[in-house]
Design a protein around this motif. Sequence first.
Motif, PDB file in Angstrom:
ATOM      1  N   ALA A  35       0.817  -1.217   0.000  1.00  0.00           N
ATOM      2  CA  ALA A  35       0.000   0.000   0.000  1.00  0.00           C
ATOM      3  C   ALA A  35       0.851   1.268   0.000  1.00  0.00           C
ATOM      4  CB  ALA A  35      -0.934  -0.007   1.207  1.00  0.00           C
ATOM      5  N   THR A  91      -8.747   7.239  -1.862  1.00  0.00           N
ATOM      6  CA  THR A  91      -9.151   5.879  -1.484  1.00  0.00           C
ATOM      7  C   THR A  91      -8.024   5.149  -0.782  1.00  0.00           C
ATOM      8  OG1 THR A  91     -10.702   5.742  -3.351  1.00  0.00           O
ATOM      9  CG2 THR A  91      -9.989   3.661  -2.363  1.00  0.00           C
ATOM     10  N   GLU A  92      -6.807   5.271  -1.304  1.00  0.00           N
ATOM     11  CA  GLU A  92      -5.658   4.607  -0.689  1.00  0.00           C
ATOM     12  C   GLU A  92      -5.439   5.130   0.732  1.00  0.00           C
ATOM     13  OE1 GLU A  92      -3.585   2.185  -1.648  1.00  0.00           O
ATOM     14  OE2 GLU A  92      -4.471   1.850  -3.625  1.00  0.00           O
ATOM     15  N   ARG A  93      -5.556   6.432   0.911  1.00  0.00           N
ATOM     16  CA  ARG A  93      -5.345   7.016   2.236  1.00  0.00           C
ATOM     17  C   ARG A  93      -6.433   6.563   3.212  1.00  0.00           C
ATOM     18  NH1 ARG A  93      -3.721  13.152   0.256  1.00  0.00           N
ATOM     19  NH2 ARG A  93      -1.503  12.723  -0.161  1.00  0.00           N
ATOM     20  N   GLU A  94      -7.675   6.503   2.745  1.00  0.00           N
ATOM     21  CA  GLU A  94      -8.767   6.034   3.604  1.00  0.00           C
ATOM     22  C   GLU A  94      -8.546   4.580   4.019  1.00  0.00           C
ATOM     23  OE1 GLU A  94     -12.248   6.675   1.315  1.00  0.00           O
ATOM     24  OE2 GLU A  94     -12.173   8.863   1.476  1.00  0.00           O
ATOM     25  N   GLN A  95      -8.096   3.773   3.079  1.00  0.00           N
ATOM     26  CA  GLN A  95      -7.826   2.369   3.397  1.00  0.00           C
ATOM     27  C   GLN A  95      -6.683   2.243   4.394  1.00  0.00           C
ATOM     28  OE1 GLN A  95      -7.131   0.650  -0.476  1.00  0.00           O
ATOM     29  NE2 GLN A  95      -9.304   0.316  -0.875  1.00  0.00           N
ATOM     30  N   ARG A 154      -8.046   3.081   7.843  1.00  0.00           N
ATOM     31  CA  ARG A 154      -8.839   1.965   8.367  1.00  0.00           C
ATOM     32  C   ARG A 154      -7.951   0.822   8.814  1.00  0.00           C
ATOM     33  NH1 ARG A 154     -12.437   3.102   4.028  1.00  0.00           N
ATOM     34  NH2 ARG A 154     -11.538   1.391   2.809  1.00  0.00           N
ATOM     35  N   ALA A 155      -6.908   0.540   8.032  1.00  0.00           N
ATOM     36  CA  ALA A 155      -6.008  -0.558   8.384  1.00  0.00           C
ATOM     37  C   ALA A 155      -5.293  -0.272   9.702  1.00  0.00           C
ATOM     38  CB  ALA A 155      -4.991  -0.776   7.267  1.00  0.00           C
ATOM     39  N   GLU A 179      -7.774  -0.724  12.532  1.00  0.00           N
ATOM     40  CA  GLU A 179      -8.039  -2.138  12.797  1.00  0.00           C
ATOM     41  C   GLU A 179      -6.884  -2.792  13.537  1.00  0.00           C
ATOM     42  OE1 GLU A 179      -8.838  -3.734   8.980  1.00  0.00           O
ATOM     43  OE2 GLU A 179     -10.829  -2.820   8.802  1.00  0.00           O
TER      44      GLU A 179
END
Length: 216
Positions: free
Chosen positions: A129, A189-193, A196-197, A200
Amino acid sequence: MAVGRGGVLELAVLGSLNETPLHGYELRKRLNALLGMFRAFSYGSLYPCLRQLLADGLIAEEPPEDGGCGTAAKSDVAPPLTGRRSKIVYKLTAEGKERLQELLTQAGPSSWEDESFGVHFAFFRLTEAEVRLRILEGRRSRLEERLDAVRTALARTRERLDSYTLELQRHGLESVEREVRWLNELIDTEREQAVRARAERAQAQSAEPVPDETNE
């Protein structure tokens, strides 16, 4: 080592073979579909690349399970690469997998260029990522520089251009602007993922039981 002009084809070959071993004809079709979208692809450049990858031990040849056809299957020496459908199957070696991972980690300026970016993007599912984000941001930066240059040139020469040339310049400008908007969406989108990662991982770590030191 940066992924130069030859490295783009190397990445495309290794990435394609990482998915499944391929006959020469199948590999050529896949590369044509992949590279043809981003740059002119010459079959003449493929054959030297395959020979070099074989010599470096990054890929290997194996005859088909039925032993092939004609006398070629009985020979220990693989037939030369030709324009005909090859009965030889090319597969990735352990060294080839390592080289592929090395190429996938490279996110420098060469990966932002027109002919390199598309191939890197095609294998983003295999890319970490953090590297994906660096490549996307680098590509956006490169295109923003291009936009500034085109706008400046267009402003200086607008009065001297005929209507057709002016429309062509505008079309090119709009194409780059569309890609920048597309990249902005991908980067968001990459930053949001990534957020979230991280959340988590933090939640998983907080849920881990604390060792009971009273029994020690």
